[in-house]
Design an enzyme around this catalytic site. Sequence first.
Site, PDB file in Angstrom:
ATOM      1  CB  SER A 144     -35.612  10.136   6.441  1.00 42.86           C
ATOM      2  OG  SER A 144     -35.215   9.474   7.591  1.00 42.86           O
ATOM      3  CG  ASP A 303     -36.642   9.607  11.629  1.00 37.22           C
ATOM      4  OD1 ASP A 303     -37.320   8.625  11.950  1.00 37.22           O
ATOM      5  OD2 ASP A 303     -35.960   9.640  10.587  1.00 37.22           O
ATOM      6  CG  ASP A 305     -38.731   7.689   7.877  1.00 34.76           C
ATOM      7  OD1 ASP A 305     -38.029   8.301   8.698  1.00 34.76           O
ATOM      8  OD2 ASP A 305     -38.250   6.952   7.000  1.00 34.76           O
ATOM      9  CG  ASP A 307     -35.785   5.646   9.270  1.00 34.82           C
ATOM     10  OD1 ASP A 307     -35.796   6.755   9.838  1.00 34.82           O
ATOM     11  OD2 ASP A 307     -35.395   5.486   8.093  1.00 34.82           O
TER      12      ASP A 307
END
Length: 578
Positions: A144, A303, A305, A307
């Site tokens: 993440s 960010d 990834d 999400d």
Amino acid sequence: MSYRDTYDFWMTDDYFDEDTKKELAAIADDEAEIEDRFYRDLVFGTGGLRGVIGAGTNRMNFYTVRKATQGLANFIVKQNAQDKGVAIAYDSRKYSPEFAAEAALCLCANGIKSYLFESLRPTPELSYAVRKLGCTAGIVITASHNPPEYNGYKVYWEDGAQITAPKDREIIAEVKAVTDFHTVKTMDKQEALDKGLLTIIGAEIDDAYMEELKKQIIHPEIIKEQSENIKIVYTPFHGTGLVPVKRVLSELGFKNVYIVPEQELPDPEFTTLEYPNPEDPKAFELALKLAKEKNADIVLATDPDADRLGIYALDTKTGKYMPFTGNMSGLIIAEYQFRERTKCGLMPKNPAMVKTIVTTNMADPLAADYNVNLIEVLTGFKFIGEQIKFFEQNNSYNFVMGMEESYGCLVGTYARDKDAPVAVMCLCEAAAYCKSQGITLWDHMLDLYEKYGYYKEGLYTITLKGVTGAEKIRKIMSSLRAESLTQIDTLKVLKVRDYEKNTITDLATGEVTESGLPQSNVLYYDLEDGAWACVRPSGTEPKIKLYYGIKGTSLDDADAKLEALQTALVEKLNKLAE
Ligand SMILES: O=P(O)(O)OC[C@H]1O[C@H](O)[C@H](O)[C@@H](O)[C@@H]1O
């Protein structure tokens, strides 16, 4: 085995390759480093496995990824769900494609079908793909927003949400039961493809996901009308957001979308950033520079990834770009969704919004205003995603949106994890709507404060690394528990919620009730005057986290109240961490 024995085993057993042994030989004289790498296996926290990349049982590497996957495979085989298969995605981090392929081939070797994305994709698209493909589970290789030295492994179940209790415990038990690396299976990629065990996925899922995003739009006509007027700056922070965000904004007709060129392309080093996290104001430096050049209305960042979403919006009175916390951007989306869906007759029956316990209490009057049921869950978007499944099973509520303070938001139920592309899209729609009224998102936020109250929140963290850090975090929590605080700064503690003990204690009456949420090492203090504080160890980073919030009567009053509470709390926590 002691950590030393495990280290020696990795150094000598022929299962481990020469590079791994070389890396470990280099730390032979560093006892603390050996201990940190081998004192435990990587643990499943808030967002699955997460750890620094490197050799060791407490690190992300081919061996730990394979072992986790073998445990997951054993669990799936016991459920007899091999044929439904597992969807796998990965982000732009170091070793992400390699770890994803390794996981896929381990599953295939266990007779489990794997659907592997051809290249990097956002985490929410994986959540969507799990349900779209009728898979039993999903995996995303990502850490993440963590720094570049990290990677991670998120696990999803058939409902498209990340695993929660009791499934997480059952899967973890299977992973722990894999004690001999030699029992971990793998197979050749070509063989897996030939046998129909491995399928590479891409465009067909992208197209379907895109359609689902666009279904959440309420006023396409307003976007069309404002498409030439509104100016948007966007940065994917070198991650997976670029392709879906650019595509959805373009398909909706937004004409002036400027991508931060230095951060456009995937880069596992995140070279232009110290910390690829929209929570970090420093991460917005380049985006804000571009925003000033283009005179943008709104500045958006996702960010790695994709999400999480962070935003700044122009304050037309001062010409400054104003930062929005995750609470503020989530509220802007929520308010727009509730207001416009109600106005257009698009609000479902028994609508519900889900937020975490550390998310702003401004959601309460907002939800009440639109007769939306507000459900609170523990920290972690997996608990928000899980609620959608419960709503469907019990035929209770219809999920409209979910939000959390840590910059996560989901509108609709096509995915069951936070989705930055949908959040970007919804915010751009709200911004276009504001533009049509001659105001900005910042002006609108001020209107919301005036209507619902000046709620402000803060977060303070202390990083405590390694074995000693983990021990210190444990001690801080137990000291706080033992102390039974009755006052913080000038504010009386009204109630103490101890989610580990499953108790809510009313300090005035002494009455103790149940918390109603799963057990978790969290202390939450309800304070006088609408204020609150909460302390919990992070489940993704070696940190202790302190959250707090107040309700003021004006922006200045709110700032003063937040500062006073923050000073008292930070001093207290720092003392405990000494
Ligand atoms: O606070 P941590 O346990 O480190 O988790 C950090 C964040 O991880 C994920 O993004 C979860 O969805 C968030 O709810 C959580 O705030």
